[in-house]
Design a protein around this motif. Structure first.
Motif: not given
Length: 310
Positions: A70-77, A89-99, A145-154
């Motif tokens: 799990s310790w695979s990123l340079t910066q925690t999202s 709550a309304e959300y905005a994200f700065d996320i990097d997701w990879r394994l 837990n859908v986040r439409p702004d992040l998941i691309g083409d509907p």
């Protein structure tokens, strides 16, 4: 139990105040399971920074085992959550997701996946491979837990959802997820459709309670009146409690009775009600869920509204 998905820091803004809390839907589910004394391992993506260390400490204190990969990123999202006057709550994200590849996954009886990690590339493909590689006897749960702004083409997101849901034995949606994934479909029909894809379909509807479907059974769970601090983590708490109850009671998703389904839903609703009664994603412990509820639910209070998973 293995949970796979994102962990991040919630930067919560309420009025002029700003605070930081560990979060991320799969991380919240792992925390909720561990607080209910379910042995839980967690595969995620963290940076070796202050935020990553805080997330690890938060989960570790509850008993969650974070896999070393799990310790695979340079910066925690991070996720910026702005709390409205109604507690939502309304959300905005700065996320990097990879394994990392490959990942050595321990033998488990159940895998839970969901949220951003199931849709955001490149990690989403790795999650899908993880699901496909699970042994046939293992069960899988999925909360998009859908986040439409992040998941691309509907349409691409809906296609991926249906692929994952077809392999899952338990699928949970919020009413907002349902509006995105099953537009124009009545709640009862959504729950039934989810059950047709997997063993159990769950639809949480906030103040309207929740619906659980399995086989030919459809059960409505009444909402629990609660003073709402905010709704962060409510649906994750519902999911964790539902999984805990199913696993500890030995109820198989494909062979569950209406009374057992109701028992599971009522347990999950109590967990969500406790979570929304306090700020941030703070799911209950096993002792809190079995303690008398007097003083938690103030039905006569004019500020009272009902809380269940989002």
């Amino acid at each position: 139990m293995l949970v796979a998905g994102e962990a991040l820091t919630d930067v919560i803004r309420a009025g002029q105040n700003e605070t930081e809390h560990p979060g991320g839907s799969p991380a919240n589910v792992a925390l909720g399971l561990a607080r209910l004394d379910t042995a839980t391992r967690f595969l995620t993506a963290l940076g070796r920074d202050q935020r990553g260390a805080r997330i690890a400490s938060w989960l570790g204190a509850a008993g969650v085992e974070i896999l070393p990969e799990s310790w695979s990123l340079t910066q925690t999202s991070i996720a910026q959550a702005t709390i409205g006057r109604d507690g939502a709550a309304e959300y905005a994200f700065d996320i990097d997701w990879r394994l990392p590849s490959p990942v050595r996954v321990p033998a488990v009886h159940h895998l839970h996946i969901g949220s951003i990690s199931a849709f955001l590339d490149p990690g989403a493909d790795q999650i899908e491979h993880l699901v496909q590689d699970m042994p046939a006897q293992a069960t899988v749960s999925f909360d998009p837990n859908v986040r439409p702004d992040l998941i691309g083409d509907p349409e691409a997101a809906r296609t991926r959802f249906h692929r994952l849901a077809a392999r899952a034995d338990i699928v949970k949606l919020s009413d907002e997820d349902a509006a995105y994934l099953y537009p124009g479909t009545a709640p009862d029909a959504v729950a039934v459709a989810l059950a047709e894809q997997g063993g159990i379909g769950a639809l949480t509807m906030g103040a309207a309670g929740s619906l659980l479907a399995a086989g030919n059974h459809l059960v409505h769970i009444e909402p629990i009146p609660t003073i709402v601090a905010d709704t962060i983590g409510a649906g994750d708490s519902y999911m964790a409690a539902m999984l805990h109850q199913l696993l500890t009671a030995g109820h198989h998703p494909h062979a569950i009775t209406p009374s057992q389904l109701r028992e599971v839903g009522e347990f999950a609703a109590r967990a969500a009600a406790i979570t929304v009664s306090r700020s941030g994603a703070q799911p209950p412990t096993a002792s809190e869920l079995t303690a008398p509820t007097r003083g938690l639910y103030r039905v006569s209070d004019p500020g009272c509204r009902t809380g269940q998973g989002d």
